[in-house]
Design a protein around this motif. Sequence first.
Motif, short mmCIF file in Angstrom:
data_model
loop_
_atom_site.label_atom_id
_atom_site.label_comp_id
_atom_site.label_asym_id
_atom_site.label_seq_id
_atom_site.Cartn_x
_atom_site.Cartn_y
_atom_site.Cartn_z
N ALA A 118 0.82 -1.21 0.00
CA ALA A 118 0.00 0.00 0.00
C ALA A 118 0.86 1.26 0.00
O ALA A 118 0.53 2.24 -0.69
CB ALA A 118 -0.92 -0.01 1.22
N GLU A 163 -4.64 -2.35 -5.87
CA GLU A 163 -5.46 -1.76 -4.82
C GLU A 163 -6.59 -2.70 -4.40
O GLU A 163 -6.87 -2.86 -3.20
CB GLU A 163 -6.05 -0.43 -5.30
N ILE A 166 -5.17 -5.55 -2.37
CA ILE A 166 -4.80 -5.10 -1.02
C ILE A 166 -6.05 -5.06 -0.14
O ILE A 166 -6.03 -5.49 1.03
CB ILE A 166 -4.12 -3.72 -1.08
#
Length: 503
Positions: A118, A163, A166
Amino acid sequence: MKVRLMLPDDDLDLDAPLPSWTDDLVVDLQAEPLFEAMAGGDDLLYAVARQVLLRPLDDVALIEYRQQILRDCSRVPEVVRALYELAGDALDVRRRVFGGFMRDNPRVVLHHAIDVLADLLPYLRRLRRIADEAMDRLGDSGLRTLFAAIVTDLDENYCQQVEAEIARLQLPGGVVIGKRLGLGNAGVGDVLHRPERQHLADRLGFGDTRSFSFQVAARDQAGVDALSDLESRGVNRVADAAGQAADHLVGLFRKLRVELGFYLGCAQLQTALETAGVAVTRPEPLRTDGSRLTAHGLYDPCLVLGGAGGAAARPVGNDLNADDRTTVVITGANSGGKSTFLRAVGLGVLMSQCGLFVCAEDWTWTLRSGLFTHFLREEDATLTSGRFDDELRRMKDIVDAVTPGGLVLMNESFASTNESEAAEIGAEVVQGLTRAGVGVVVVTHLYALADRLQHSRDEPLFLRAERRGDGVRTYRLVEAEPLPTSFGADLYARLSPWPEPQR
């Protein structure tokens, strides 16, 4: 993704041990100012410069590969610096991510990997943007290949997928583990599943409630440990994959910083030399057989950079036309620039064979399989051996290591013994090396040695340090036969007056 800015098929290994003789190269060629100019106070750039310069290439294609990248980096120096700093910032962020003390715990590993991914994702987007904007300014080199891969592989679709992954790895729906029955109905084959999406009625408690569940009591430590172990086994493979992804991303920024560091160091060195108003040339390695070594206006860059603890000086360039010569002998006046020129030759070989420019107006050479130096040393401070013993030992090490096509630079070798012995030993060593296909450049004030070499069948090229009639040294070398004097009386007169002798 492979960076591949130093070699087309491999990465630069900063930790690879250098050959044993490289310490002598650094001392004899007084190369520290060169490393420091490339580093500009950056420890990483210093390590990169030292590793690359002291490991010269012996393949024309590899040298040309680096030269093409260096040419492109010269077109976009601000991009090179921006990417170097970007990679450094990304690695600093990664170091600030706390990894915890339980790195063998899959859940801890997973959370650490998530944090790293991240935090580095914004740097990936900046990396892609910088590469995309610079693409049109690049030629056909390894730098363009890298930028094309960054733009293609790290596009916005990829970043959005990262993203999303994650977010899934955060396991917002809890840990759902599937098993199958094994021997004795024991659960085996733990597999982490994506939680099923609940309907609104289920979330409000009105759905089908038929299920089997249990709840661990608050004080049931054994139950808590068993549940934690079950969860760890379930996320183990996912944690391992996420950890590898984070490591690969960190590795990309680390390699990018290291390999761009060489070209940033080249730019800083070139700026320092251009500021001093001296010439540099970008030579093309020859693919021909035979021995070629020609240079015009060759100088020692460390004089410009303030080497040996002294102030920067304007160097005097010299010419060398040693094509098809296996031996070059340099004689002449003391303090006439002989050793300085010898260092300039050595640095020229190192710089040209690592893909760097050369400090000369032009430089033409065939590749050398290795570079070795044998310079006069001070007495052994430990008193474990005499100076002559040390000279012989160091020459033996060179003879054992050098291969055909190598180059040996000898500066006042064997001067620690008497002139007759030094001439005999020196001539045998030089002739033995040249018969083995090794080039030799010799600086000597011993006329007996120069005379022996002059009458050898190798037909050496003789250069002499120029001295004007009034004793002034011009620091220029001219092609001329050796003289039986080094004009030491000039230095004696310059330091006068001396005490009158007692009668």
